[in-house]
Design a protein around this motif. Sequence first.
Motif, PDB file in Angstrom:
ATOM      1  N   ILE A   4     -28.902  50.226  26.567  1.00 19.49           N
ATOM      2  CA  ILE A   4     -27.577  51.167  26.877  1.00 19.49           C
ATOM      3  C   ILE A   4     -27.487  51.307  28.156  1.00 19.49           C
ATOM      4  CG2 ILE A   4     -26.830  53.497  26.540  1.00 19.49           C
ATOM      5  CD1 ILE A   4     -28.787  53.463  24.159  1.00 19.49           C
ATOM      6  N   LEU A  18     -32.998  55.173  17.283  1.00 21.64           N
ATOM      7  CA  LEU A  18     -31.658  55.733  17.097  1.00 21.64           C
ATOM      8  C   LEU A  18     -31.121  55.952  15.980  1.00 21.64           C
ATOM      9  CD1 LEU A  18     -30.458  53.170  19.990  1.00 21.64           C
ATOM     10  CD2 LEU A  18     -31.028  55.984  20.265  1.00 21.64           C
ATOM     11  N   LYS A  30     -21.631  54.943  18.724  1.00 21.55           N
ATOM     12  CA  LYS A  30     -21.452  55.605  19.668  1.00 21.55           C
ATOM     13  C   LYS A  30     -21.793  57.168  19.491  1.00 21.55           C
ATOM     14  CE  LYS A  30     -17.535  53.195  21.890  1.00 21.55           C
ATOM     15  NZ  LYS A  30     -16.332  53.255  22.200  1.00 21.55           N
ATOM     16  N   ILE A  33     -25.673  57.315  19.688  1.00 19.70           N
ATOM     17  CA  ILE A  33     -26.224  57.372  20.965  1.00 19.70           C
ATOM     18  C   ILE A  33     -25.842  58.641  21.695  1.00 19.70           C
ATOM     19  CG2 ILE A  33     -25.807  56.318  23.368  1.00 19.70           C
ATOM     20  CD1 ILE A  33     -26.796  54.128  21.345  1.00 19.70           C
ATOM     21  N   TYR A  36     -28.507  61.042  20.562  1.00 19.87           N
ATOM     22  CA  TYR A  36     -29.720  60.740  21.428  1.00 19.87           C
ATOM     23  C   TYR A  36     -29.655  61.248  22.709  1.00 19.87           C
ATOM     24  CZ  TYR A  36     -33.364  57.961  23.325  1.00 19.87           C
ATOM     25  OH  TYR A  36     -34.862  57.692  24.009  1.00 19.87           O
TER      26      TYR A  36
END
Length: 66
Positions: A4, A18, A30, A33, A36
């Motif tokens: 990333i 993740l 997405k 992410i 996260y």
Amino acid sequence: MVHIRFEGRSYDIPENQLGVEVEMKDNSVKERIAQYFDVGRDRLTAYVVDRRPSGDLIIRPEAVYG
């Protein structure tokens, strides 16, 4: 592995950390992410998900040329 590029920094994070699977749609990747990094999903709108032949994912800002 998920690579990333987010806000000028690079991260290599295992998929299982993740909750990401290779067959997931880009929007789902997405969203994971964003969770996260504890940011809104809209922060990743201009990002792309590159799927490498090795199975790795690269999430990065969309490249703009010219």
